[in-house]
Design an enzyme around this catalytic site. Structure first.
Site, PDB file in Angstrom:
ATOM      1  N   GLU B 128       0.803  -1.223   0.000  1.00  0.00           N
ATOM      2  CA  GLU B 128       0.000   0.000   0.000  1.00  0.00           C
ATOM      3  C   GLU B 128       0.831   1.266   0.000  1.00  0.00           C
ATOM      4  OE1 GLU B 128      -0.746  -2.492   1.818  1.00  0.00           O
ATOM      5  OE2 GLU B 128      -2.785  -3.031   1.203  1.00  0.00           O
ATOM      6  N   HIS B 197     -10.517  -4.705  10.240  1.00  0.00           N
ATOM      7  CA  HIS B 197     -11.145  -4.504   8.941  1.00  0.00           C
ATOM      8  C   HIS B 197     -12.389  -3.654   9.050  1.00  0.00           C
ATOM      9  CE1 HIS B 197      -8.484  -7.876   8.245  1.00  0.00           C
ATOM     10  NE2 HIS B 197      -8.586  -7.654   6.953  1.00  0.00           N
TER      11      HIS B 197
END
Lengths: 387, 392
Positions: B128, B197
């Site tokens: 990322e 998450h």
């Protein structure tokens, strides 16, 4: 090629004595051997014989002397408290900047970390812009809002100037991606130091560059110290050119401008055909990591003066010029005097430039969008007033 | 067309022609029925605007004839927006994990790799920090990347790139570089995905100077915001929600773009202003039904623009109702609600009859157990209670 050299470097020149020397100097090729052979990893190294010309050698000397003078002047300005914050000086490493410029065009991109003053000059920045930015004046290259670590020159292909160690490498990967996307046969040089070589994002970027065959050249300017930590204390394997594993690498004597030029030319050809390559420039910085670091607590003064005597990049080019009878001692000394004068003039002019206007605090935060006025979070600029 | 913002086929045709963005010809939907003066290219334009965003479709003469528009799910609306922008401007590209061959983990980029190729819809490795940095570097040269975080929480790894490079490069380079990136992805609580998450990054990113943040909540504004974000020269973070991807709505056939800096009036009212965004909008509307039955008249505004706040719409509403309730999914501490409370207090203190009430998620990591997860976020019952207390 020679004419291009003159045009490119003309902005750096004081348009009197030395310009005449440079333009009248011959462009006939000389072949010079680099000081050391190249060490290669997963690739055949280029030849040690470099093609150059008297004009090129003179311009090398002139530009490196200018960079050296600029950095030393910045040192004095910092001590006089005209430059504040962080100031990372590049003297000792000029050969990397100069050799690289000689091998590429302005359409190729260079991105580096915070030791960026000399690379900015090499990409077409002026002394005035540099000093004004260092002193935080409004005519600096980033309008005084960036500072020493944020020099940029969009039309020169210089993408900065970044403070966070290693963060510029993925950015450089993006530059290479854009070049591949627009298929324009240019390359991107992403420069980092031996300290940054241990960052994870470097390996992430290497993986992506190799995966998609991006025209990326990673240049590790190994000056052997990551601030105060010697390379052997930070890296298990200080052979940075080998760290790419599947990506080929080349170790270059970074104090020899001609070796750097040869390596960069070779790397550009490679990157355009085969994807990324790592260049490790074995170089050295005379100053400490920044102006707040004396630079002598982690290395001996003998080491510094030893390198200055034996490997100094400016001296090496001077010796070459004298050995090949391209100019006399006196002409070289005059050259240096002119450079000094040029730098002093630029500083004097920069000192007169005012600080940015207070309204500049709020400009360039956003690019004004679809014409809708923004309220709220940037409310110091615009307070909501109801009718 | 010149004097009014609103969808018209002429305007849509104009907009489609030129890839170079010229503000006056772009159809922009405003959701407020108030005359606004917008400084567009140095000329003051008084816009006659349509009423609520939903009503705008009915007013459109071109589509009023037959049943207007087509039905889409929210993720399809996002895809339509993406596809239209990629068609219009060859510089738009997508970076993300599994966006290409896999089609996107929430199918937002399905089919785009087949149409535009592997370089334009780039499947990145799981890195990322680096691919966000790559997007910023590509944007510096003029490309317009759309970065997808498979889950917003993963973008925490790219925080340095988003904050220092994405947000600040325009400023530190003195305006030389613009970073027209869009960073998007699903976040929020739902589906029992666990603590890592179920992140809500609005609160972490809101202080970054130089970025804009928007949150979509309906297929209509999802497509509009996606298109506006891609066309914007500023870096925009577009927050989507995991639970909202399958919402169905009828959206116009014509091209339209929604303003990035504007809030949406969901339900006009008189008694209390309820400010919300993303999934909480639906909890609020559910509570609104109960409230209406009890005799209250709440005004519900979906703020949509999290940075900067649309204090114009919000202020006008407060001027009318004098009471504010903020319902958000962010954490209580340092969340969007906290900033909004401060902004409203500073700007509209005189209009308030009561202190601002802010309902946010609890300051806990999101638990896995369904019942516990439910109580992490604000429930409609709590909203009803809060309004009743506020309006006493």
């Amino acid at each position: 090629m020679a004419m291009a050299l003159t045009r490119r470097n003309l902005h750096l020149l004081c348009p009197i004595f030395s310009a005449r020397l440079l333009t009248t100097a011959s462009t006939s090729p000389i072949t010079i051997e680099t000081s050391l052979p190249f060490t290669a990893h997963n690739i055949d190294p280029p030849s040690r014989s470099v093609q150059t010309s008297p004009q090129e050698l003179l311009s090398f000397f002139r530009d490196m002397a200018l960079m050296r003078r600029m950095e030393i002047a910045a040192d004095s300005l910092y001590k006089a408290k005209l430059i504040r914050g962080f100031c990372h000086l590049y003297d000792g490493q000029e050969a990397v900047a100069i050799g690289m410029e000689a091998a590429i065009t302005r359409k190729d991109c260079i991105i580096t970390a915070y030791r960026d003053h000399c690379l900015f000059l090499g990409r077409g920045g002026t002394l005035l812009e540099a000093f004004a930015e260092l002193m935080g004046r409004k005519d600096g290259c980033s309008k005084g809002k960036g500072g020493s670590m944020h020099f940029y020159k969009k039309d020169g292909g210089f993408y900065g100037g970044h403070g966070i160690v290693g963060a510029q490498i993925p950015l450089g990967c993006g530059l290479a991606f854009a070049q591949k996307y627009s298929k324009d046969d240019n390359v991107s040089f992403m420069m980092y130091g031996d300290g940054a070589a241990n960052q994870g994002q470097l390996f992430e970027a290497l993986n992506m560059a190799a995966l998609w065959d991006l025209p990326a050249i990673l240049v590790c300017e190994n000056n052997h110290y990551g601030m105060g930590t010697a390379e052997w204390r930070a890296a298990k394997s200080p052979a940075y050119f080998k760290r790419g594993d599947y990506v080929p690498g080349l170790k270059v004597d970074g104090m020899d401008a001609l070796a750097v030029k040869q390596a960069c030319k070779f790397a550009k050809e490679h990157a355009l055909k085969n994807g990324p390559i790592i260049l490790e420039m074995d170089t050295y910085r005379y100053h400490g990591h920044s102006m707040s670091d004396p630079g002598s607590t982690y290395r001996t003064r003998d080491e510094i003066s030893g390198i200055r005597q034996e490997r100094d990049p400016v001296e090496r080019v001077r010796k070459l010029i004298l050995a090949h009878d391209i100019a006399t001692e006196k002409e070289m000394k005059d050259n240096e005097k002119e450079v000094r004068k040029e730098v002093d003039e630029a500083i004097a002019k920069a000192k007169e430039i005012p600080s940015p206007d207070p309204s500049e605090l709020f400009t360039n935060v956003y690019v004004k969008g679809l014409g809708v006025e923004a309220f709220g979070a940037d409310r110091k600029e615009l307070r909501a007033v109801l009718p | 067309m010149a004097a009014s913002f609103g969808v018209s086929s002429a305007a849509a045709a104009n907009a489609v022609k030129s890839p170079a963005l010229s503000p006056p010809s772009l159809p922009v939907i405003r959701s407020e029925a108030r005359p606004i003066s917008c400084r567009v290219n140095k000329s003051r334009k008084a816009g006659k605007i349509t009423t609520k965003a939903v009503a705008a479709q009915a007013e459109n003469p071109a589509s009023a004839a037959s049943k207007p528009g087509h039905e889409v799910l929210l993720f399809e609306a996002l895809r339509e927006g993406l596809e239209e922008e990629m068609e219009r401007d060859p510089r738009v590209c997508i970076f993300g994990e599994d966006v290409g061959h896999y089609g996107g983990s929430y199918k937002v980029s399905k089919g785009l790799a087949d149409k535009y190729g592997d370089l334009r819809v780039l499947d990145t490795p799981i890195a990322e920090n680096s691919f966000t940095g790559m997007a910023v570097g590509a944007a510096m040269t003029g490309l317009r990347p759309v970065v997808e975080g498979m889950n917003m929480g993963f973008l925490l790894l790219a925080f340095n790139q988003i904050s220092d490079n994405c947000g600040m490069l325009h400023y530190t380079s003195g305006g030389q570089f613009t970073i027209p990136t869009v960073i998007r992805g699903p976040g929020g609580v739902g589906r029992q995905l666990g603590a890592e998450h179920s992140q809500r990054l609005e609160s972490y990113f809101q202080s970054i100077p130089g970025i804009q943040m928007v949150a979509c909540s309906t297929p209509y504004n999802a497509k509009g915001l996606m298109k506006a974000a891609i066309r914007s020269e500023n870096p925009v973070v577009l927050f989507e929600h995991v639970l909202l991807y399958n919402l169905k709505e009828r959206i116009p056939d014509e091209e339209y773009v929604v303003s990035l800096e504007e809030a949406e009036m969901v339900r006009p009212g008189e008694h209390v202003t309820i400010l919300t965004y993303s999934r909480m909008r639906y909890h609020v509307m559910q509570a609104a039904k109960t409230l209406v039955n009890k005799g209250y008249d709440p005004e519900v505004i979906d703020i949509r623009s999290l940075k900067p706040f649309d204090l114009y719409t919000i202020g006008n509403s407060i001027k009318k109702t004098h009471k504010v309730l903020i319902v958000e999914e962010c954490m209580r501490t340092g969340g969007i609600g906290a900033s909004l409370t401060a902004a409203i207090n500073e700007n509209f203190n005189d209009y308030l009859d009561a202190p601002i009430v802010c309902l946010s998620s609890q300051d806990v990591p999101t638990p896995y157990a369904g019942t516990l997860e439910e109580w992490t976020v604000v429930q409609p019952g709590q909203i009803v209670t809060a309004v009743e207390q506020l309006c006493r």
